[in-house]
Design a protein around this motif. Structure first.
Motif, PDB file in Angstrom:
ATOM      1  N   LEU A   1       0.829  -1.199   0.000  1.00 31.23           N
ATOM      2  CA  LEU A   1       0.000   0.000   0.000  1.00 31.23           C
ATOM      3  C   LEU A   1       0.866   1.252   0.000  1.00 31.23           C
ATOM      4  O   LEU A   1       0.597   2.217  -0.736  1.00 31.23           O
ATOM      5  N   CYS A   2       1.962   1.223   0.809  1.00 30.65           N
ATOM      6  CA  CYS A   2       2.875   2.370   0.843  1.00 30.65           C
ATOM      7  C   CYS A   2       3.459   2.612  -0.546  1.00 30.65           C
ATOM      8  O   CYS A   2       3.527   3.760  -1.013  1.00 30.65           O
ATOM      9  N   GLY A   3       3.870   1.533  -1.209  1.00 35.79           N
ATOM     10  CA  GLY A   3       4.439   1.662  -2.550  1.00 35.79           C
ATOM     11  C   GLY A   3       3.427   2.274  -3.507  1.00 35.79           C
ATOM     12  O   GLY A   3       3.747   3.198  -4.259  1.00 35.79           O
ATOM     13  N   ALA A   4       2.185   1.777  -3.455  1.00 35.33           N
ATOM     14  CA  ALA A   4       1.154   2.266  -4.363  1.00 35.33           C
ATOM     15  C   ALA A   4       0.850   3.732  -4.092  1.00 35.33           C
ATOM     16  O   ALA A   4       0.720   4.543  -5.012  1.00 35.33           O
ATOM     17  N   LEU A   5       0.766   4.091  -2.792  1.00 32.37           N
ATOM     18  CA  LEU A   5       0.471   5.480  -2.453  1.00 32.37           C
ATOM     19  C   LEU A   5       1.598   6.404  -2.891  1.00 32.37           C
ATOM     20  O   LEU A   5       1.355   7.506  -3.390  1.00 32.37           O
ATOM     21  N   ALA A   6       2.850   5.932  -2.708  1.00 26.99           N
ATOM     22  CA  ALA A   6       3.983   6.749  -3.138  1.00 26.99           C
ATOM     23  C   ALA A   6       3.909   6.993  -4.642  1.00 26.99           C
ATOM     24  O   ALA A   6       4.101   8.120  -5.110  1.00 26.99           O
ATOM     25  N   ALA A   7       3.576   5.944  -5.392  1.00 25.24           N
ATOM     26  CA  ALA A   7       3.462   6.100  -6.840  1.00 25.24           C
ATOM     27  C   ALA A   7       2.342   7.083  -7.178  1.00 25.24           C
ATOM     28  O   ALA A   7       2.465   7.908  -8.090  1.00 25.24           O
ATOM     29  N   ALA A   8       1.237   7.018  -6.416  1.00 19.34           N
ATOM     30  CA  ALA A   8       0.116   7.918  -6.663  1.00 19.34           C
ATOM     31  C   ALA A   8       0.516   9.367  -6.412  1.00 19.34           C
ATOM     32  O   ALA A   8       0.168  10.267  -7.186  1.00 19.34           O
ATOM     33  N   VAL A   9       1.269   9.581  -5.330  1.00 18.21           N
ATOM     34  CA  VAL A   9       1.721  10.947  -5.014  1.00 18.21           C
ATOM     35  C   VAL A   9       2.631  11.454  -6.130  1.00 18.21           C
ATOM     36  O   VAL A   9       2.487  12.587  -6.612  1.00 18.21           O
ATOM     37  N   VAL A  10       3.557  10.580  -6.573  1.00 17.40           N
ATOM     38  CA  VAL A  10       4.432  10.980  -7.678  1.00 17.40           C
ATOM     39  C   VAL A  10       3.585  11.263  -8.924  1.00 17.40           C
ATOM     40  O   VAL A  10       3.829  12.231  -9.652  1.00 17.40           O
ATOM     41  N   GLY A  11       2.553  10.445  -9.138  1.00 19.69           N
ATOM     42  CA  GLY A  11       1.655  10.665 -10.272  1.00 19.69           C
ATOM     43  C   GLY A  11       0.999  12.028 -10.209  1.00 19.69           C
ATOM     44  O   GLY A  11       0.878  12.724 -11.212  1.00 19.69           O
ATOM     45  N   LEU A  12       0.605  12.427  -9.007  1.00 24.91           N
ATOM     46  CA  LEU A  12      -0.030  13.732  -8.827  1.00 24.91           C
ATOM     47  C   LEU A  12       0.951  14.858  -9.139  1.00 24.91           C
ATOM     48  O   LEU A  12       0.638  15.795  -9.869  1.00 24.91           O
ATOM     49  N   VAL A  13       2.177  14.713  -8.596  1.00 18.92           N
ATOM     50  CA  VAL A  13       3.181  15.757  -8.779  1.00 18.92           C
ATOM     51  C   VAL A  13       3.569  15.869 -10.256  1.00 18.92           C
ATOM     52  O   VAL A  13       3.727  16.970 -10.796  1.00 18.92           O
ATOM     53  N   VAL A  14       3.696  14.720 -10.912  1.00 17.88           N
ATOM     54  CA  VAL A  14       4.074  14.739 -12.329  1.00 17.88           C
ATOM     55  C   VAL A  14       2.877  15.147 -13.193  1.00 17.88           C
ATOM     56  O   VAL A  14       3.009  15.876 -14.164  1.00 17.88           O
ATOM     57  N   GLY A  15       1.701  14.685 -12.805  1.00 15.39           N
ATOM     58  CA  GLY A  15       0.517  14.873 -13.640  1.00 15.39           C
ATOM     59  C   GLY A  15       0.073  16.314 -13.759  1.00 15.39           C
ATOM     60  O   GLY A  15      -0.284  16.765 -14.843  1.00 15.39           O
TER      61      GLY A  15
END
Lengths: 329, 233
Positions: free
Chosen positions: A92-106
């Motif tokens: 879950l931590c990995g997925a959330l980290a990816a989501a946060v990066v997705g937000l920052v990049v997106g």
């Protein structure tokens, strides 16, 4: 579709999925190689379905999916190895980290369109890879070893099913409709009152979340994480899966992800000719079904039940014609 | 209902709208006519928030539209039938119509769907067909129907006659008149001045970013200079 009928469908589908799982275990658990292929098929399903949400349903051309996978993979691995966090929480931590990066990049990149967005996402994925290479704590270019091998078919299978359920529900929800409208015509969507940027970012973040989940599953399966696992070519693999399956078709992505995982293993007997044979298969598919195996349609129960009727009416398809066993969405 | 005051829009160095002022009163059909490049579409784009004017004011029912983002203007009750129809080609007729009601809080669409289908029986016959396979006239009907799903106070239409056969143009315009008679205010932008003047209450003539003439549509249709310049007889 009446409400009672769709309520009945849930247990039926669950039983069918459970039987499929038991069948797979019974048929293949004696051979670790086959089990590995099945695990990879499930992880690739997660990756393809989540990329399809961004590319197929929202119409954004992202080719940096392996970057999100890498973020999820390394964050989950760090959680497991250094902090001894339980497996599921680490995922879950990995997925959330990816989501946060997705937000920052997106947020900045989703203003771009078409080719420009593709280049920006490609650049992002490379940045992630280079960052990983330069962090000695996680092994840098040598790779991150000693990740506990917690992932087994039960988890990959459950998460693949979960991903499909969540994303197909999203696509059929009101925000999902907004994403479709953005794909169809951004100007028209805006004039309907759809905040196009918002829904592009939502789709991007959701896609990144599941890509991160896929990454976490993968490294806990192989018990190693290595920067070369998350290169541009990996992103292209997922892109091939959604194009072969049909952009905007979830069942298409599932089919193609499993098919491509299996076919690329099956072609190993061609040894050095393997990649050539693989390319030939892809070229043949694209020549005969340029819109992908399912071409934006979904494989449905009704469609499968209707196959005999459709076969009776079946004529030799023109290029791009013929859709056996599928119905409109 | 809609007041536009001294609106100036630039595209880079090009002065596209040179201080135009006009108003749309509730219950009217108001038309902006003019040749290609006169600034008709730019005016509409400014109203719907797609271009930011350099100066001027746009107020809708007392609210300053310039401070409202594009996607929120829709929920104030300004619905747009965009130029070239812009229907969702891969979605079905029904899905297109549902999309039109996207910003509505209530989700009782059945009644409004019935209303739209009553006005456009052709759309009901084709409700399961994807939008891209409709004919030009049907697509225009779909675009209008989609905008009506919002129950707009003001319906803004950009070139509804574009690319349609003369017979269909007449049909579309009589529908527009009907919609107006049932209480929707309409701002209509047209190159087909003859048709536009035949259904409008009031008209403004745009020429290279300025309003050169205005008046009741009936009078303009009779005026000698307008007939020569836009009606061709």
């Amino acid at each position: 579709m009446t409400r009672t009928k769709s309520l009945l469908k849930v247990p039926v589908v669950m039983v069918a999925l459970a039987l499929l799982y038991l069948g797979l275990i019974a048929g293949f658990s004696h051979n670790p190689y086959y089990m590995q292929i099945l695990n990879m098929a499930a992880i690739n399903t997660i990756m393809a379905v989540s990329l399809n949400l961004i590319n197929g349903f929202t119409g954004q051309f992202s080719i940096g999916h392996a970057g999100f996978m890498g973020v999820g993979a390394y964050v989950a691995a760090v959680c497991s190895v250094f902090y001894k966090i339980p497996y599921l929480v680490a995922l879950l931590c990995g997925a959330l980290a990816a989501a946060v990066v997705g937000l920052v990049v997106g947020i900045p990149t989703l203003r771009l369109k078409g080719d420009y967005l593709a280049i920006a996402t490609l650049g992002f994925a490379e940045i992630i890879r280079v960052i990983i290479v330069n962090i000695q704590k996680v092994g840098g270019p040598r790779g991150f070893l000693g990740i506990p091998p917690y992932t087994n078919l039960l988890w990959t299978y459950l998460f693949a099913v979960g991903t499909v359920v969540v994303i197909s529900n999203f696509v059929n929800s009101s925000p999902g409709r907004a994403c479709l409208a953005v794909r169809e015509d951004e100007v028209a969507a805006e004039s309907m009152g759809v905040n196009a940027t918002k829904y592009k970012v939502i789709a991007f973040v959701m896609g990144a979340f599941f890509a991160g989940l896929g990454g976490g599953l993968l490294v806990h399966l192989l018990s190693i994480a290595h920067p070369t696992m998350f290169t541009f070519l990996k992103s292209v693999d997922f892109l091939i899966m959604i194009v072969v399956g049909g952009q905007g078709s979830i069942t298409g992505s599932v089919t193609a992800a499993s098919f491509i995982t299996v076919i690329s293993e099956a072609l190993r007997k061609f040894e050095v000719w393997r990649m050539l044979a693989y390319s030939l298969v892809l070229i043949m598919i694209m020549l005969t079904r340029p819109q992908g195996l399912l071409g934006g349609k979904e494989l449905t129960w009704e469609g499968i039940v209707n196959v005999p009727g459709r076969l009776r009416r079946f004529r030799l398809p023109k290029v791009g014609g013929g859709r056996v066993g599928t119905t409109g969405h | 209902m809609l007041e536009v005051k001294d609106l100036n829009v630039f595209y880079g160095g090009i002065h596209a709208l040179k201080g135009i002022t006009f108003s749309v009163r509730e219950g009217q059909v108001v038309t902006l006519i003019g040749a290609n490049g006169a600034g008709k579409s730019t005016t509409l784009r400014a109203i719907s928030g797609l271009v930011k004017p350099r100066s001027g004011e746009i107020t809708f029912m007392g609210q300053n539209l310039l401070q409202v983002p594009a996607h929120k203007i829709v929920s104030l009750g300004v619905s747009h039938v965009p130029e070239g129809r812009r229907i969702f080609a891969n979605l079905t007729v029904l899905e297109n119509l549902e999309m039109g009601a996207y910003t509505r809080k209530d989700k009782n669409l059945d009644e409004d769907l019935k209303r739209v289908f009553k006005r456009f029986p052709r759309l009901e016959e084709r409700r399961r067909q994807v939008g891209g396979t409709l004919s030009g006239g049907e697509q225009q009907m779909l675009a209008i129907g989609r905008a009506l799903m919002l129950k707009p106070k003001l319906l803004v239409m950009d070139e509804p006659s574009m690319g349609l056969a003369p017979l269909l143009v007449r049909e579309i315009f009589s529908i527009i008149k009907e919609i107006n008679e049932q209480g929707t205010t309409i701002l209509l932008v047209e190159q087909n001045a003859h048709m536009a003047l035949s259904i409008a209450d009031y008209a403004y003539v745009l020429e290279t970013g300025r309003i050169v003439t205005e008046g009741p549509a009936e009078e303009l249709a009779k005026s000698e200079s307008i007939r020569k310049a836009y009606l061709g007889h």
